[in-house]
Motif scaffolding. Sequence first.
Motif, PDB file in Angstrom:
ATOM      1  N   SER A  11       0.835  -1.211   0.000  1.00 14.26           N
ATOM      2  CA  SER A  11       0.000   0.000   0.000  1.00 14.26           C
ATOM      3  C   SER A  11       0.861   1.248   0.000  1.00 14.26           C
ATOM      4  N   SER A  12       0.427   2.244  -0.742  1.00 14.47           N
ATOM      5  CA  SER A  12       1.065   3.548  -0.639  1.00 14.47           C
ATOM      6  C   SER A  12       0.006   4.639  -0.449  1.00 14.47           C
ATOM      7  N   ARG A  13      -1.197   4.401  -0.984  1.00 15.82           N
ATOM      8  CA  ARG A  13      -2.299   5.357  -0.827  1.00 15.82           C
ATOM      9  C   ARG A  13      -3.589   4.584  -0.593  1.00 15.82           C
ATOM     10  N   PHE A  14      -4.433   5.123   0.302  1.00 19.13           N
ATOM     11  CA  PHE A  14      -5.703   4.470   0.598  1.00 19.13           C
ATOM     12  C   PHE A  14      -6.706   5.532   1.033  1.00 19.13           C
ATOM     13  N   ASN A  15      -7.993   5.203   0.956  1.00 14.23           N
ATOM     14  CA  ASN A  15      -9.057   6.129   1.334  1.00 14.23           C
ATOM     15  C   ASN A  15      -9.441   5.919   2.791  1.00 14.23           C
ATOM     16  N   MET A  16      -9.586   7.029   3.522  1.00 17.24           N
ATOM     17  CA  MET A  16      -9.973   6.967   4.929  1.00 17.24           C
ATOM     18  C   MET A  16     -11.416   7.387   5.153  1.00 17.24           C
ATOM     19  N   GLY A  17     -12.081   7.934   4.151  1.00 14.06           N
ATOM     20  CA  GLY A  17     -13.472   8.343   4.321  1.00 14.06           C
ATOM     21  C   GLY A  17     -13.669   9.822   4.044  1.00 14.06           C
ATOM     22  N   TYR A  18     -14.813  10.332   4.512  1.00 14.51           N
ATOM     23  CA  TYR A  18     -15.199  11.719   4.262  1.00 14.51           C
ATOM     24  C   TYR A  18     -15.053  12.578   5.503  1.00 14.51           C
ATOM     25  N   VAL A  19     -14.755  13.851   5.298  1.00 16.05           N
ATOM     26  CA  VAL A  19     -14.699  14.832   6.380  1.00 16.05           C
ATOM     27  C   VAL A  19     -16.062  14.892   7.050  1.00 16.05           C
ATOM     28  N   GLY A  20     -16.083  14.923   8.375  1.00 16.94           N
ATOM     29  CA  GLY A  20     -17.329  15.104   9.107  1.00 16.94           C
ATOM     30  C   GLY A  20     -18.171  13.856   9.287  1.00 16.94           C
ATOM     31  N   GLU A  21     -17.719  12.703   8.827  1.00 17.95           N
ATOM     32  CA  GLU A  21     -18.480  11.477   9.055  1.00 17.95           C
ATOM     33  C   GLU A  21     -18.443  11.144  10.547  1.00 17.95           C
ATOM     34  N   ASN A  22     -19.548  10.669  11.063  1.00 23.12           N
ATOM     35  CA  ASN A  22     -19.617  10.327  12.478  1.00 23.12           C
ATOM     36  C   ASN A  22     -18.862   9.048  12.808  1.00 23.12           C
ATOM     37  N   ASP A  44       3.397   7.857  13.425  1.00 25.26           N
ATOM     38  CA  ASP A  44       3.492   9.288  13.154  1.00 25.26           C
ATOM     39  C   ASP A  44       2.470   9.648  12.082  1.00 25.26           C
ATOM     40  N   PHE A  45       1.668  10.678  12.366  1.00 26.70           N
ATOM     41  CA  PHE A  45       0.709  11.221  11.417  1.00 26.70           C
ATOM     42  C   PHE A  45       1.147  12.635  11.078  1.00 26.70           C
ATOM     43  N   LEU A  46       1.319  12.934   9.792  1.00 22.97           N
ATOM     44  CA  LEU A  46       1.634  14.288   9.358  1.00 22.97           C
ATOM     45  C   LEU A  46       0.424  14.834   8.625  1.00 22.97           C
ATOM     46  N   VAL A  47      -0.230  15.821   9.246  1.00 22.31           N
ATOM     47  CA  VAL A  47      -1.415  16.457   8.680  1.00 22.31           C
ATOM     48  C   VAL A  47      -1.056  17.917   8.447  1.00 22.31           C
ATOM     49  N   GLY A  48      -0.921  18.303   7.173  1.00 21.26           N
ATOM     50  CA  GLY A  48      -0.458  19.659   6.879  1.00 21.26           C
ATOM     51  C   GLY A  48       0.943  19.835   7.442  1.00 21.26           C
ATOM     52  N   ASP A  49       1.110  20.807   8.338  1.00 21.98           N
ATOM     53  CA  ASP A  49       2.402  21.054   8.972  1.00 21.98           C
ATOM     54  C   ASP A  49       2.493  20.466  10.373  1.00 21.98           C
ATOM     55  N   THR A  50       1.459  19.732  10.788  1.00 21.06           N
ATOM     56  CA  THR A  50       1.390  19.231  12.147  1.00 21.06           C
ATOM     57  C   THR A  50       1.733  17.744  12.207  1.00 21.06           C
ATOM     58  N   LEU A  51       2.711  17.405  13.049  1.00 21.58           N
ATOM     59  CA  LEU A  51       3.088  16.014  13.258  1.00 21.58           C
ATOM     60  C   LEU A  51       2.505  15.556  14.584  1.00 21.58           C
ATOM     61  N   LYS A  75     -10.228  17.824   7.894  1.00 22.02           N
ATOM     62  CA  LYS A  75     -10.013  18.558   6.645  1.00 22.02           C
ATOM     63  C   LYS A  75      -9.828  17.602   5.477  1.00 22.02           C
ATOM     64  N   ASP A  76     -10.218  18.071   4.304  1.00 24.52           N
ATOM     65  CA  ASP A  76      -9.985  17.352   3.056  1.00 24.52           C
ATOM     66  C   ASP A  76      -8.478  17.322   2.795  1.00 24.52           C
ATOM     67  N   GLY A  77      -7.967  16.203   2.316  1.00 29.32           N
ATOM     68  CA  GLY A  77      -6.559  16.128   1.956  1.00 29.32           C
ATOM     69  C   GLY A  77      -5.934  14.808   2.345  1.00 29.32           C
ATOM     70  N   GLU A  78      -4.608  14.776   2.271  1.00 27.43           N
ATOM     71  CA  GLU A  78      -3.879  13.552   2.577  1.00 27.43           C
ATOM     72  C   GLU A  78      -3.211  13.645   3.945  1.00 27.43           C
ATOM     73  N   ALA A 103     -13.638  15.679   1.031  1.00 31.51           N
ATOM     74  CA  ALA A 103     -14.687  16.638   1.416  1.00 31.51           C
ATOM     75  C   ALA A 103     -16.020  16.075   0.953  1.00 31.51           C
ATOM     76  N   PRO A 104     -17.093  16.308   1.726  1.00 29.12           N
ATOM     77  CA  PRO A 104     -18.408  15.811   1.300  1.00 29.12           C
ATOM     78  C   PRO A 104     -18.790  16.423  -0.045  1.00 29.12           C
ATOM     79  N   LYS A 105     -19.426  15.618  -0.873  1.00 25.16           N
ATOM     80  CA  LYS A 105     -19.873  16.103  -2.193  1.00 25.16           C
ATOM     81  C   LYS A 105     -21.150  16.905  -2.025  1.00 25.16           C
ATOM     82  N   ASP A 106     -21.251  17.999  -2.774  1.00 22.03           N
ATOM     83  CA  ASP A 106     -22.481  18.793  -2.760  1.00 22.03           C
ATOM     84  C   ASP A 106     -23.614  18.012  -3.390  1.00 22.03           C
TER      85      ASP A 106
END
Length: 107
Positions: A11-22, A44-51, A75-78, A103-106
């Motif tokens: 694995s190198s990339r996988f889906n974790m779901g949608y923002v805001g899901e309960n 270790d989780f790197l989200v944006g600039d936050t480790l 947030k939407d992203g990796e 991000a949730p789809k409109d």
Amino acid sequence: MREVIIDLWRSSRFNMGYVGENEATKLIFQLTPDLQGADFYSIDFLVGDTLKSVSDIKVDDEFLSYIVPSILTKKDGEIAIQVLAGNDKFIAKSPIVYGKIFAPKDK
């Protein structure tokens, strides 16, 4: 609870779901042989600039599981993720894998 199984060999990339899901997301890592049998594990989780490093992890033979806190999936992203394992003599690191939050789809 949604479970995502990650094979650290392939694995190198996988889906974790949608923002805001309960629903929480539980990541289950299939450990490579060099990561198995260690005295301690961390992720270790790197989200944006936050480790964020976590060590309260359940280990079961060849699998390591962790329920991802919602703070990391707001947030939407990796999210870059790396598993670390070790003892007094060595520390081994997995390849970095990337979880995608959508991000949730409109409607």
